[in-house]
Every structure is written in C-alpha cells, then in structure tokens.
Design an enzyme around this catalytic site. Structure first.
Site, PDB file in Angstrom:
ATOM      1  N   ASP A  22       0.829  -1.210   0.000  1.00  0.00           N
ATOM      2  CA  ASP A  22       0.000   0.000   0.000  1.00  0.00           C
ATOM      3  C   ASP A  22       0.863   1.260   0.000  1.00  0.00           C
ATOM      4  O   ASP A  22       1.949   1.267   0.575  1.00  0.00           O
ATOM      5  CB  ASP A  22      -0.899  -0.018   1.244  1.00  0.00           C
ATOM      6  N   HIS A  39       2.559   3.211  -8.979  1.00  0.00           N
ATOM      7  CA  HIS A  39       2.392   1.763  -9.179  1.00  0.00           C
ATOM      8  C   HIS A  39       3.602   1.189  -9.918  1.00  0.00           C
ATOM      9  O   HIS A  39       4.050   0.082  -9.624  1.00  0.00           O
ATOM     10  CB  HIS A  39       1.112   1.473  -9.961  1.00  0.00           C
ATOM     11  N   SER A  67      -7.119  -5.799  -5.996  1.00  0.00           N
ATOM     12  CA  SER A  67      -8.248  -6.339  -5.226  1.00  0.00           C
ATOM     13  C   SER A  67      -9.539  -6.220  -6.015  1.00  0.00           C
ATOM     14  O   SER A  67      -9.634  -5.410  -6.957  1.00  0.00           O
ATOM     15  CB  SER A  67      -8.385  -5.582  -3.895  1.00  0.00           C
ATOM     16  N   LEU A 133      11.256 -20.666  -3.815  1.00  0.00           N
ATOM     17  CA  LEU A 133      10.405 -19.631  -3.221  1.00  0.00           C
ATOM     18  C   LEU A 133       9.061 -19.667  -3.946  1.00  0.00           C
ATOM     19  O   LEU A 133       9.022 -19.681  -5.177  1.00  0.00           O
ATOM     20  CB  LEU A 133      11.038 -18.242  -3.386  1.00  0.00           C
ATOM     21  N   LEU A 197      -6.974  -4.948   7.099  1.00  0.00           N
ATOM     22  CA  LEU A 197      -6.662  -6.099   6.241  1.00  0.00           C
ATOM     23  C   LEU A 197      -7.237  -5.923   4.836  1.00  0.00           C
ATOM     24  O   LEU A 197      -6.800  -6.583   3.890  1.00  0.00           O
ATOM     25  CB  LEU A 197      -7.225  -7.394   6.845  1.00  0.00           C
ATOM     26  N   SER A 198      -8.245  -5.065   4.694  1.00  0.00           N
ATOM     27  CA  SER A 198      -8.821  -4.759   3.378  1.00  0.00           C
ATOM     28  C   SER A 198      -9.132  -6.001   2.548  1.00  0.00           C
ATOM     29  O   SER A 198      -8.776  -6.078   1.365  1.00  0.00           O
ATOM     30  CB  SER A 198      -7.895  -3.824   2.586  1.00  0.00           C
TER      31      SER A 198
HETATM   32  C1  FPP Z   1      -2.062   0.208  -3.186  1.00  0.00           C
HETATM   33  O1  FPP Z   1      -1.558   1.519  -3.246  1.00  0.00           O
HETATM   34  C2  FPP Z   1      -1.512  -0.588  -4.241  1.00  0.00           C
HETATM   35  C3  FPP Z   1      -2.230  -1.172  -5.237  1.00  0.00           C
HETATM   36  C4  FPP Z   1      -3.692  -1.041  -5.330  1.00  0.00           C
HETATM   37  C5  FPP Z   1      -1.600  -1.944  -6.302  1.00  0.00           C
HETATM   38  C6  FPP Z   1      -0.349  -2.663  -5.952  1.00  0.00           C
HETATM   39  C7  FPP Z   1       0.389  -2.905  -7.193  1.00  0.00           C
HETATM   40  C8  FPP Z   1       1.709  -2.880  -7.335  1.00  0.00           C
HETATM   41  C9  FPP Z   1       2.647  -2.743  -6.218  1.00  0.00           C
HETATM   42  C10 FPP Z   1       2.290  -3.026  -8.698  1.00  0.00           C
HETATM   43  C11 FPP Z   1       2.735  -4.421  -8.922  1.00  0.00           C
HETATM   44  C12 FPP Z   1       1.591  -5.279  -9.178  1.00  0.00           C
HETATM   45  C13 FPP Z   1       1.628  -6.417  -9.892  1.00  0.00           C
HETATM   46  C14 FPP Z   1       0.392  -7.154 -10.044  1.00  0.00           C
HETATM   47  C15 FPP Z   1       2.832  -6.945 -10.547  1.00  0.00           C
HETATM   48  P1  FPP Z   1      -2.582   2.710  -3.418  1.00  0.00           P
HETATM   49  O2  FPP Z   1      -2.736   2.991  -4.863  1.00  0.00           O
HETATM   50  O3  FPP Z   1      -3.870   2.389  -2.731  1.00  0.00           O
HETATM   51  O4  FPP Z   1      -1.823   3.847  -2.677  1.00  0.00           O
HETATM   52  P2  FPP Z   1      -2.486   5.033  -1.850  1.00  0.00           P
HETATM   53  O5  FPP Z   1      -3.235   4.416  -0.705  1.00  0.00           O
HETATM   54  O6  FPP Z   1      -1.305   5.832  -1.396  1.00  0.00           O
HETATM   55  O7  FPP Z   1      -3.375   5.794  -2.785  1.00  0.00           O
END
Ligand code: FPP
Length: 245
Positions: A22, A39, A67, A133, A197-198
């Site tokens: 996150d 991202h 999600s 792994l 935990l979302s």
């Molecule tokens: C949450 O941060 C993160 C996500 C919803 C996506 C996680 C994805 C990656 C780390 C990229 C790699 C993924 C794959 C499938 C290879 P947020 O966008 O909610 O952040 P914020 O809470 O600061 O807005």
C-alpha cells in the site's frame, strides 16, 4: 495453554510472509506525479521484495496486486495495474524461472481478459516445477469472495454426493480455497501506515502476526522486510514466555 504451543512454534520460524503493498498513490503524490508512476515504482519494490525474501530464507511470499474493490478506481488506473502485471511477467518470468521461484496467481479468473489469462497460465506453467520460493500474487482477489467461491464448490460437491456435510471441517474447507496447498502466512505486513486487512487473506490470516510499517510501498526494501521479521521474532519470544527478553 496447549493451544498456544503450535502458534508459538510458527512464530519462531517465519516461512510465509504476505504483504499488502500500500502507498503507491501517496508516494507519487508526494512528487506531484500521476498515481500510475507510483504503481510502476511499486513493481520495482516487488522485485526487491522477491529478492529479499529469497535472501532471508523465506519459502513463501504472497502479495496483494489487485483487489476486487480496485475496480472502483478510474479506468486509466485499472488499465495501468493490468499493464503492470503484463510487464512484470514479461520482464521477470525468465529470471524467476531460473531462480527457482514458483509463481501462482490467486483470485477470481472469471471476467479477466483472455490475454491476462494467458499471462497467468504461462507464469504458472513455466514455474510449476520450482520450489525454492513460492511467489503468490493475489490479483482480482478478495478474501470474502474467495471464501464464497470455496463454499459454492463445497456445496456443489455435497450435492453431487462427493462429500457429506458432516465431514466438512476447517481443514477440508481450506482445501477449497485458492490458497490450497500453501501454509497460512506467519506475518501479514501492510505498508503505508494503514491499519486494515482490506479483504486480504481473511481465512488464512487467522493466526498471522500483523505488522504495519510506515514505509510507502515504492520505498520497500530488504531492510523493511528484516524490520518486520524482527518485530515478528520479538512477539514470538513474548508469546512463549521462554528464553528471550
Ligand atoms: C495500493 O496503493 C496498491 C495497489 C492497489 C496496487 C499494488 C500494485 C503494485 C505494487 C504493482 C505491482 C503489481 C503487480 C500485479 C505486478 P494505493 O494505490 O492504494 O496507494 P495510496 O493508498 O497511497 O493511494
């Protein structure tokens, strides 16, 4: 307490770490960049996490990539997250295969486009023989939805006469989840300081130690993983009440 003994053992030697990655959006906003760049940096952090997991001797790493609730985000951002899964598999599959990483993707497959399904199947098939792994990517995943899907399959088997309702136990139920065959996570880490935990691994996290780190996901590195593991070890020592502080 007898029940504590098995949990205590699990706490001493973490094998499985699960991570809610996150903070990508906030990391980008701090730089006045679009969220999608956060991202993209998140993928770099994922690479570091996989390397660190191997170096620190973990057997299982599970990460939350997309999600079921993330569909509510703007279309551009949803597309960017799907593109990043493609990019990650395209760029890293050979290396993951060579390094003994087994890749699995959990979550709802229905409704995913055929090219994404191909990518998922290719990643799983190419690495199926690996075992150094186990990297599990939760994609289009929701814990409640996973439990509902498992219940549906269980009910179908009961109606078909393959199982009797009175035979259903927690262990049998776990065998119907997407994570069948994986041990439950010893630690669930959430980065970015959020304390939820979302909808991640709701069944599997029943006895997991929860570790919340202030670091935003794109800044995650081996030191952050070590920090979570050392917090876990301290909790283990307190839990058993022997040998430590
Ligand atoms: C949450 O941060 C993160 C996500 C919803 C996506 C996680 C994805 C990656 C780390 C990229 C790699 C993924 C794959 C499938 C290879 P947020 O966008 O909610 O952040 P914020 O809470 O600061 O807005």
């Amino acid at each position: 307490m007898v029940a504590a003994a098995s949990s205590e053992d699990a706490v001493q030697t973490p094998r499985h770490v699960a991570i809610i990655m996150d903070g990508n959006g906030r990391w980008a906003r701090q730089r006045m960049w679009p969220r999608t760049l956060g991202h993209r940096e998140g993928v770099e952090a994922l690479r570091r996490a996989v390397d660190a997991a191997g170096e620190l001797g973990l057997d299982y790493l599970t990460v939350f990539g997309f999600s079921t609730e993330n569909w509510r985000r703007p279309k551009d951002e949803v597309n960017a997250l799907f593109d990043l899964l493609r990019l990650y598999v395209d760029r890293d599959l050979k290396r993951l295969t060579d390094e003994g990483v087994r890749v699995r993707i959990i979550g709802e497959r229905e409704g995913l486009s055929s090219d994404i399904l191909d990518i998922i199947e290719r990643a799983e098939a190419r690495t199926a023989h690996n075992s150094r792994l186990h990297l599990t990517i939760a994609f289009n995943y929701g814990g409640q939805q996973e439990i509902a899907r498992a219940a549906r399959r269980l009910a179908e088997d009961a109606v078909a006469g393959k199982i009797k309702p009175e035979e259903i136990s927690a262990a049998m139920f776990a065998g119907y989840l997407d994570t069948r065959g994986l041990p439950p996570p010893d630690i669930v880490i959430r980065t970015s300081g959020e304390l939820r935990l979302s909808n991640f691994l709701l069944w599997q996290a029943a006895y997991s130690e929860l570790v919340f780190l202030d670091v935003l996901w794109p800044d995650f590195d081996k030191a952050a993983l070590e920090k979570a593991m050392s917090e876990f070890a301290q909790r283990g020592r307190r839990f058993g009440g022997v040998g430590g502080a």
